[in-house]
Design an enzyme around this catalytic site. Structure first.
Site, PDB file in Angstrom:
ATOM      1  N   CYS A  98       3.667   2.569   1.164  1.00 52.72           N
ATOM      2  CA  CYS A  98       2.747   2.648   2.305  1.00 52.72           C
ATOM      3  C   CYS A  98       3.184   3.805   3.202  1.00 52.72           C
ATOM      4  CB  CYS A  98       2.792   1.329   3.082  1.00 52.72           C
ATOM      5  SG  CYS A  98       2.006   1.418   4.694  1.00 52.72           S
ATOM      6  N   CYS A 102      -2.812   5.274   8.076  1.00 51.79           N
ATOM      7  CA  CYS A 102      -4.259   5.010   7.937  1.00 51.79           C
ATOM      8  C   CYS A 102      -4.788   4.063   9.011  1.00 51.79           C
ATOM      9  CB  CYS A 102      -4.558   4.386   6.590  1.00 51.79           C
ATOM     10  SG  CYS A 102      -3.459   4.895   5.295  1.00 51.79           S
ATOM     11  N   THR A 189       2.113  -1.987  11.033  1.00 46.38           N
ATOM     12  CA  THR A 189       2.531  -1.015  10.015  1.00 46.38           C
ATOM     13  C   THR A 189       2.993   0.284  10.662  1.00 46.38           C
ATOM     14  OG1 THR A 189       0.996  -1.939   8.417  1.00 46.38           O
ATOM     15  CG2 THR A 189       1.686   0.315   8.030  1.00 46.38           C
ATOM     16  N   GLU A 255       7.122  -2.764   8.691  1.00 46.60           N
ATOM     17  CA  GLU A 255       6.222  -3.432   9.624  1.00 46.60           C
ATOM     18  C   GLU A 255       7.069  -4.030  10.735  1.00 46.60           C
ATOM     19  OE1 GLU A 255       5.598  -3.823   6.287  1.00 46.60           O
ATOM     20  OE2 GLU A 255       3.737  -2.685   6.323  1.00 46.60           O
ATOM     21  N   HIS A 290     -10.695   0.008   6.987  1.00 45.28           N
ATOM     22  CA  HIS A 290      -9.342  -0.211   6.467  1.00 45.28           C
ATOM     23  C   HIS A 290      -9.386  -0.769   5.040  1.00 45.28           C
ATOM     24  CE1 HIS A 290      -5.186   0.166   6.989  1.00 45.28           C
ATOM     25  NE2 HIS A 290      -4.898  -1.118   6.895  1.00 45.28           N
ATOM     26  N   TYR A 294      -7.587   1.152   1.325  1.00 47.49           N
ATOM     27  CA  TYR A 294      -6.735   0.652   0.246  1.00 47.49           C
ATOM     28  C   TYR A 294      -6.913   1.445  -1.041  1.00 47.49           C
ATOM     29  CZ  TYR A 294      -4.424  -2.738   3.082  1.00 47.49           C
ATOM     30  OH  TYR A 294      -3.616  -3.289   4.033  1.00 47.49           O
ATOM     31  N   CYS A 296      -5.028   3.748  -1.135  1.00 47.79           N
ATOM     32  CA  CYS A 296      -3.589   4.017  -1.267  1.00 47.79           C
ATOM     33  C   CYS A 296      -2.995   3.295  -2.457  1.00 47.79           C
ATOM     34  CB  CYS A 296      -2.862   3.620   0.013  1.00 47.79           C
ATOM     35  SG  CYS A 296      -2.877   1.832   0.337  1.00 47.79           S
ATOM     36  N   GLU A 444       0.755  -6.915   0.827  1.00 45.39           N
ATOM     37  CA  GLU A 444      -0.172  -6.234   1.731  1.00 45.39           C
ATOM     38  C   GLU A 444      -1.534  -6.048   1.070  1.00 45.39           C
ATOM     39  OE1 GLU A 444       1.080  -2.581   3.474  1.00 45.39           O
ATOM     40  OE2 GLU A 444      -0.438  -2.748   5.027  1.00 45.39           O
TER      41      GLU A 444
END
Ligand code: SF4
Ligand code: FE
Length: 483
Positions: A98, A102, A189, A255, A290, A294, A296, A444
């Site tokens: 991560c 974002c 995050t 986090e 969001h 993802y 990502c 996550e």
């Protein structure tokens, strides 16, 4: 735009109140547990300066006309939305974790829409305030953490009925020059790698909960904010001398539980104040963006699939039909995820504010897939990699004068494949599927941007069921009787 070095120095200058393992951390930048997560954010700066990635990683600001990092950009077209998805995959594949930037981008975009909508209804000036803030963020190339999830206490009760009113973040005092807020946000995050925190409500608020219907931004080192870093499986391996047992030797994420203890927010940084009927729109708009982000996970999936193909070759099993088929399945699942994040971007549309929004139904479908496919990809990865993922001796054993040679002899792969290289790849697979990176790649994927049920509720709301029924009835000649 900042260089990665300038970014790191700018974080060093912050006066953050951070705790980890019960101790205050005065220097987060050089802390070995936090350093990999800082490196991952720094990659959002270094990649933006590389000419070959400029088109994906940067954009032209619609307020200043200057070239900016795409993580601070407000989407002005479908092309921008598509590039955002591509940027997520690109960054995930270059960090294997991560990269944290974002959430702020999605918060900025959601606020660009909702502040405009509130103003249209009430004649307020939130959008002007917001654009001024946005310009500050863009001009200084800042990282914004997005703070949404309240700690929530008894989930069956609304905010105002909680035994402790602070279980949802709320306003506790209104002053001439601003407001004072109290509460906490969970799972923040990239919290201590951020210059700014953008706070949003976590659920749709009703009138009784209007003190909780607030959105604002504060510098991350504002007085009254405390960060408590979350633990990750095998996080203390980062304290060891050798790097191999970390798997991903440079990058990670973090986090933090973030507490706001009577934090003052000046009016010019307040973007929603008790307009509770817009809280749901802000939550949903942010969530849709969001859920798209993802993308990502597709990039992280690329890394995992690459590691699995490599270990299959090292083990001499890459030609086995079932191994080939399992890797095809991993690719199929990973590319299916990519389809979803591209599709919700391509089917995007222009909001009244001028900002482009993703298609909410497809973004929710994409995220629902993300709650499942990385788990199956990880299962297949562990299947192909074998039991050594969890029984491998440590790097210190490999270096040991007594047993090192035994490890080299017995854990070698096929000819010309060293035990050391096998161990490195296996550690990466471990890191992604059960180690520190599994926080981002698995749990996550499940809960980030909303747990699976949140997407299912949105899917049921957004699907045009009547239309589907009409189509079916037309084709089979059904005419409903009217009473
Ligand atoms: Fe970005 Fe993915 Fe990290 Fe969320 S989990 S902040 S979308 S990299
Ligand atoms: Fe997330």
């Amino acid at each position: 735009m900042k260089t990665p070095e300038e970014y790191i120095e700018s974080i060093r200058k912050l006066n953050l109140n951070v705790y980890m393992f019960g101790k205050k951390i005065s220097n987060t930048v050089d802390n070995p547990i936090l350093k990999p997560s800082l490196n991952a954010v720094a990659m959002t700066y270094s990649m933006a300066l590389k000419p070959e990635f400029q088109d994906i990683m940067t954009a032209i600001s619609h307020i200043t006309g200057k070239r900016i990092n795409r993580f601070t950009h407000i989407h002005q077209s479908i092309d921008d939305l598509v590039k955002k998805s591509k940027m997520g995959r690109l960054m995930g594949s270059h960090t294997g974790c991560c990269f944290q930037r974002c959430v702020g981008m999605d918060a900025l975009n959601a606020l660009s829409i909702v502040t405009y909508d509130i103003d249209a209804k009430y004649g307020t000036h939130y959008n002007k305030r917001f654009l001024k803030y946005l310009e500050y963020v863009q001009e200084n190339d800042l990282v914004c953490a997005g703070a949404m999830t309240d700690t929530k206490g008894d989930r069956s009760l609304p905010p105002h009925k909680q035994s402790d009113p602070d279980l949802y973040l709320h306003v506790v005092e209104e002053r001439k020059d601003g407001i004072v807020v109290r509460g906490a946000k969970a799972h923040l995050t990239g919290a201590v790698n951020s210059h700014e925190i953008i706070v949003m409500p976590t659920i749709t608020m009703r009138e009784e909960d209007k003190d909780y219907a607030i959105s604002f931004a504060v510098p991350s080192d504002t007085k009254g904010i405390t960060y408590i870093i979350g633990r990750q499986a095998s996080d203390t391996r980062k304290l060891e001398q050798g790097k191999m047992d970390q798997g991903n030797v440079s990058f990670g994420g973090h986090e933090a539980l973030t507490i706001f203890d009577d934090v003052f927010v000046p009016w010019e940084r307040v973007f929603m104040y008790k307009e509770y009927e817009f809280s749901g729109k802000l939550v949903e708009q942010f969530a849709s963006y969001h859920r798209q982000s993802y993308a990502c996970k597709v990039g992280v999936g690329d890394v995992l699939i690459g590691a699995v193909q490599t270990i299959a070759e090292y083990n001499g099993v890459d030609k086995a039909a079932h191994v080939k088929d399992k890797i095809i399945e991993m690719n199929h699942l990973n590319e299916t995820l990519y389809c979803g994040c591209i599709a919700c971007a391509v089917e995007g549309y222009r909001e009244a504010s001028g900002t482009y929004s993703v298609d909410a139904l497809l973004a929710n479908v994409h995220k629902q897939n993300v709650t499942r496919f990385p788990y199956e990809i990880s299962r297949l990865a562990q299947d192909i990699a074998g039991g050594l993922v969890v029984t491998l001796p440590s790097e210190e054993d490999l270096k040991s004068e007594e047993v090192g040679k035994l490890i080299r002899k017995y854990l070698a792969g096929k000819q010309h494949v060293s035990a050391e290289n096998r161990m490195k790849v296996l550690r990466l697979i471990e890191n992604l599927t059960i180690g520190t990176a599994a926080v981002g790649y698995l749990t996550e994927s499940l809960h980030g941007a909303g747990s699976p049920q949140a997407q299912r509720i949105m899917i049921s709301r957004l699907v045009d069921m009547k239309k589907k029924q009409e189509l079916a009835k037309k084709l089979c000649g059904v005419k409903d009787e009217t009473s």
